[in-house]
Design a protein around this motif. Structure first.
Motif, PDB file in Angstrom:
ATOM      1  N   UNK A   1       0.724  -1.050   0.189  1.00  0.00           N
ATOM      2  CA  UNK A   1       0.061   0.113   0.048  1.00  0.00           C
ATOM      3  C   UNK A   1       0.891   1.319   0.147  1.00  0.00           C
ATOM      4  N   UNK A   2       0.741   2.017  -0.945  1.00  0.00           N
ATOM      5  CA  UNK A   2       1.361   3.452  -0.899  1.00  0.00           C
ATOM      6  C   UNK A   2       1.336   4.403   0.318  1.00  0.00           C
ATOM      7  N   UNK A   3       2.253   4.963   0.646  1.00  0.00           N
ATOM      8  CA  UNK A   3       2.295   5.913   1.693  1.00  0.00           C
ATOM      9  C   UNK A   3       2.690   7.337   1.356  1.00  0.00           C
ATOM     10  N   UNK A   4       2.787   7.464  -0.168  1.00  0.00           N
ATOM     11  CA  UNK A   4       2.754   8.855  -0.714  1.00  0.00           C
ATOM     12  C   UNK A   4       1.779   9.726  -0.534  1.00  0.00           C
ATOM     13  N   UNK A   5       0.467   9.185  -0.196  1.00  0.00           N
ATOM     14  CA  UNK A   5      -0.596  10.155  -0.132  1.00  0.00           C
ATOM     15  C   UNK A   5      -0.752  11.115   1.031  1.00  0.00           C
ATOM     16  N   UNK A   6      -1.259  12.240   0.984  1.00  0.00           N
ATOM     17  CA  UNK A   6      -1.305  13.006   2.101  1.00  0.00           C
ATOM     18  C   UNK A   6      -2.093  12.699   3.328  1.00  0.00           C
ATOM     19  N   UNK A   7      -1.842  13.001   4.439  1.00  0.00           N
ATOM     20  CA  UNK A   7      -2.747  12.698   5.663  1.00  0.00           C
ATOM     21  C   UNK A   7      -4.043  13.695   5.615  1.00  0.00           C
ATOM     22  N   UNK A   8      -4.966  13.098   6.124  1.00  0.00           N
ATOM     23  CA  UNK A   8      -6.162  14.151   6.092  1.00  0.00           C
ATOM     24  C   UNK A   8      -6.092  15.312   6.693  1.00  0.00           C
ATOM     25  N   UNK A   9      -7.080  16.304   6.703  1.00  0.00           N
ATOM     26  CA  UNK A   9      -6.872  17.510   7.363  1.00  0.00           C
ATOM     27  C   UNK A   9      -7.018  17.483   8.738  1.00  0.00           C
ATOM     28  N   UNK A  10      -6.429  18.360   9.865  1.00  0.00           N
ATOM     29  CA  UNK A  10      -6.773  17.930  11.054  1.00  0.00           C
ATOM     30  C   UNK A  10      -7.269  19.479  11.567  1.00  0.00           C
ATOM     31  N   UNK A  11      -8.190  19.602  12.398  1.00  0.00           N
ATOM     32  CA  UNK A  11      -8.571  20.790  12.974  1.00  0.00           C
ATOM     33  C   UNK A  11      -7.447  21.067  13.903  1.00  0.00           C
ATOM     34  N   UNK A  12      -7.708  22.400  14.404  1.00  0.00           N
ATOM     35  CA  UNK A  12      -6.716  22.979  15.665  1.00  0.00           C
ATOM     36  C   UNK A  12      -7.081  22.272  16.622  1.00  0.00           C
ATOM     37  N   UNK A  13      -6.003  21.891  17.543  1.00  0.00           N
ATOM     38  CA  UNK A  13      -6.209  21.267  19.148  1.00  0.00           C
ATOM     39  C   UNK A  13      -5.311  21.721  19.935  1.00  0.00           C
ATOM     40  N   UNK A  14      -5.404  21.344  21.030  1.00  0.00           N
ATOM     41  CA  UNK A  14      -4.832  21.544  22.258  1.00  0.00           C
ATOM     42  C   UNK A  14      -3.198  21.313  21.915  1.00  0.00           C
ATOM     43  N   UNK A  15      -2.102  21.981  22.253  1.00  0.00           N
ATOM     44  CA  UNK A  15      -0.763  21.599  22.076  1.00  0.00           C
ATOM     45  C   UNK A  15      -0.457  20.042  22.695  1.00  0.00           C
ATOM     46  N   UNK A  40     -15.168  14.729   4.683  1.00  0.00           N
ATOM     47  CA  UNK A  40     -15.631  13.460   5.014  1.00  0.00           C
ATOM     48  C   UNK A  40     -14.515  12.862   5.584  1.00  0.00           C
ATOM     49  N   UNK A  41     -13.204  13.033   5.332  1.00  0.00           N
ATOM     50  CA  UNK A  41     -12.114  12.366   5.998  1.00  0.00           C
ATOM     51  C   UNK A  41     -11.305  13.339   6.871  1.00  0.00           C
ATOM     52  N   UNK A  42     -11.227  13.242   8.139  1.00  0.00           N
ATOM     53  CA  UNK A  42     -10.645  14.108   9.120  1.00  0.00           C
ATOM     54  C   UNK A  42      -9.633  13.463  10.054  1.00  0.00           C
ATOM     55  N   UNK A  43      -8.620  13.845  10.298  1.00  0.00           N
ATOM     56  CA  UNK A  43      -7.906  13.366  11.266  1.00  0.00           C
ATOM     57  C   UNK A  43      -7.664  14.406  12.411  1.00  0.00           C
ATOM     58  N   UNK A  44      -7.976  13.506  13.796  1.00  0.00           N
ATOM     59  CA  UNK A  44      -7.804  14.145  14.983  1.00  0.00           C
ATOM     60  C   UNK A  44      -6.418  13.314  15.911  1.00  0.00           C
ATOM     61  N   UNK A  45      -6.198  14.098  16.970  1.00  0.00           N
ATOM     62  CA  UNK A  45      -5.103  13.273  17.742  1.00  0.00           C
ATOM     63  C   UNK A  45      -5.826  13.661  19.359  1.00  0.00           C
ATOM     64  N   UNK A  46      -6.073  12.214  19.788  1.00  0.00           N
ATOM     65  CA  UNK A  46      -6.682  12.166  21.104  1.00  0.00           C
ATOM     66  C   UNK A  46      -5.438  11.891  22.239  1.00  0.00           C
ATOM     67  N   UNK A  47      -4.779  12.766  22.384  1.00  0.00           N
ATOM     68  CA  UNK A  47      -3.363  12.510  23.354  1.00  0.00           C
ATOM     69  C   UNK A  47      -2.527  11.774  22.561  1.00  0.00           C
ATOM     70  N   UNK A  48      -2.283  10.691  22.844  1.00  0.00           N
ATOM     71  CA  UNK A  48      -0.980   9.776  22.239  1.00  0.00           C
ATOM     72  C   UNK A  48      -1.790   9.211  21.021  1.00  0.00           C
ATOM     73  N   UNK A 343      -7.889   6.430   1.676  1.00  0.00           N
ATOM     74  CA  UNK A 343      -9.349   6.520   1.204  1.00  0.00           C
ATOM     75  C   UNK A 343      -9.490   8.228   0.802  1.00  0.00           C
ATOM     76  N   UNK A 344     -10.209   8.194  -0.142  1.00  0.00           N
ATOM     77  CA  UNK A 344     -10.439   9.341  -0.743  1.00  0.00           C
ATOM     78  C   UNK A 344      -9.221  10.417  -1.051  1.00  0.00           C
TER      79      UNK A 344
END
Length: 465
Positions: A1-15, A40-48, A343-344
């Motif tokens: 599976x290729x890893x050249x695609x960009x990561x999904x957009x991520x909204x601003x969050x706590x540092x 329809x594709x969004x990335x989050x960081x929940x702690x680690x 995905x997308x």
């Protein structure tokens, strides 16, 4: 599976915490608003932990069907293992396929139809306990009532007459085990079995409850084997009777125990939650409620419904489906990719948590005009024939779609019809009704409702209750 695609957009969050605090305070708002803002594709960081939200029907289909072999259920389901063991809910791979193949025949509509009379008898018994409330004794805690009713229905569907003396004990033990299991699932702590062996108050309560459940369930299985009654016409009997025609495999006693616990876990809170929201929505929309009342009066004529009546109660079925659209009982479905995926056009890294959110997909404006409006006619055949299959998934989808969906629909429609025949329910003024995104999308609090008798064709049934 290729890893050249960009990561999904991520909204601003706590540092430090990323989006974890938003997730804890308002998960429904977080997921709904970020789809509107970022797609329809969004990335989050929940702690680690890194999380990708996928909400388009095509993405849901990709994860649950097209690329399902690439995804596992993840460790969140491991938190249910102390209760359900290695049953259909938690098993993976070939072992899960074998379990599903063995259990599936027990859940065919034709076999489940034999349980309908037991269901209506149980519903009638429970509705009789509403008499003090109907006669001015105060509101009914509707969500709690639905929890008690659906648990009793599942217990009797599983064990028939074998549990007459154990129904209350089973119900109390399972409720205790379920509440602890729910707290473990929503805990941000990773799955660590040793944590559950610590002598805390909740762990000890859980162990006592599971010990009680195991003692009763294993005794019933043993007695049925010894008496040659493994083919009883209840769910346990159906599960004991099925076997693979090619391999002659059947479920052994340990697997039967795990499936019983899985059915208890999956088979009552989800239905109770959906019913509570349905009654709330009917109260909020009296014109819809009036149509339901007219249909049950016209089609049933005051008699107790049978399974043969359910296709005639078309509008009532649409009401329940629309309630599950707005308040899907399983409002989020986690999966974990075992290899990088795309995905997308966005990269989904191996080991991240992918979350499908029916609560958001069911409100996707491309497929649901005026998505916040309660409109049961969306589910009439002429209005739903062009809607993508994966835009609606109250029971999940793909190979792992809930095996008990037919059971749940039959149970829910019988309960709705029998309540609608007898009663009108109204919320208590000043008591707000808000969703609580637990493991299921519960209403926050007991959802008290005032119960009044209906007149006309349903008057005699109402008096009986």
């Amino acid at each position: 599976m290729t890893t050249s695609a960009p990561l999904p957009p991520m909204p601003p969050g706590h540092w430090l915490w990323g989006h974890q605090l938003q997730r804890q305070s308002d998960p429904l708002g977080l997921y709904l608003k970020t789809r509107q803002q970022f797609g329809d594709v969004v990335r989050f960081r929940m702690g680690y932990v890194q999380v990708e939200q996928l909400t388009h029907p095509n993405h849901v289909k990709h994860v649950l069907a097209d690329a399902s072999a690439r995804y596992t259920k993840g460790t969140v389901f491991d938190k249910t293992r102390p209760l359900v063991g290695n049953g259909l809910l938690t098993a993976e791979g070939d072992f899960w396929k074998r379990l599903r193949r063995l259990a599936q025949p027990a859940f065919h509509k034709e076999r489940l139809a034999s349980l309908a009379t037991m269901m209506t008898d149980t519903i009638s018994e429970r509705l009789q306990t509403w008499a003090p409330a109907v006669d001015g004794g105060g509101p009914v805690p509707l969500f709690q009532e639905m929890m008690k009713l659906t648990l009793t229905v599942v217990v009797r569907s599983l064990f028939s007459s074998d549990v007459k003396e154990h129904t209350h004990t089973l119900g109390e033990a399972f409720t205790t085990a379920l509440e602890v299991t729910n707290e473990r699932i929503i805990s941000p702590l990773p799955y660590q079995p040793w944590l559950y062996r610590l002598p805390t108050k909740k762990n000890r309560a859980f162990q006592r409850a599971v010990g009680t459940l195991d003692s009763i369930v294993n005794d019933i299985i043993t007695r049925r084997r010894a008496a040659g009654t493994a083919d009883a016409k209840d769910l346990l009997g159906m599960l004991m009777a099925v076997f693979d025609a090619d391999t002659q495999d059947a479920l052994d006693d340990a697997q039967l125990r795990d499936e019983v616990m899985t059915l208890l876990l999956a088979g009552h809170e989800t239905t109770a939650t959906s019913l509570a929201w349905t009654f709330h929505l009917l109260e909020q929309h009296p014109e819809v409620e009036a149509t339901v009342h007219a249909e049950v009066d016209r089609e049933l004529g005051g008699r107790v419904p049978t399974v043969e009546d359910l296709p005639k109660l078309r509008y009532l079925g649409c009401v329940f489906e629309e309630a599950m659209r707005l308040y899907p009982p399983i409002w989020a479905i986690p999966r974990v990719p075992q290899e990088d995926d795309v995905v997308d056009g966005f990269r989904i890294p191996k080991g991240d948590i992918v979350i499908l959110v029916p609560y958001v997909t069911h409100r996707h404006p491309d497929f649901w005009p005026e998505p916040e409006r309660f409109d049961p006619t969306r589910f009439l055949p002429e209005n739903s024939k062009d809607r993508p299959r994966w835009a609606y998934l109250p029971f999940g989808g793909g190979q792992r779609q809930c095996i008990g969906n037919n059971f749940a629909m039959m149970e829910a429609q019988l309960i709705l019809a029998m309540v609608a025949q007898r009663f009108t329910l109204r919320g208590v003024p000043g008591v707000p009704v808000e969703p609580e995104p637990h493991v299921t999308l519960r209403p926050r609090g007991p959802m008290p409702m005032v119960v009044t008798r209906r007149g006309g064709v349903s008057q005699e049934l109402s008096r009986m209750a």
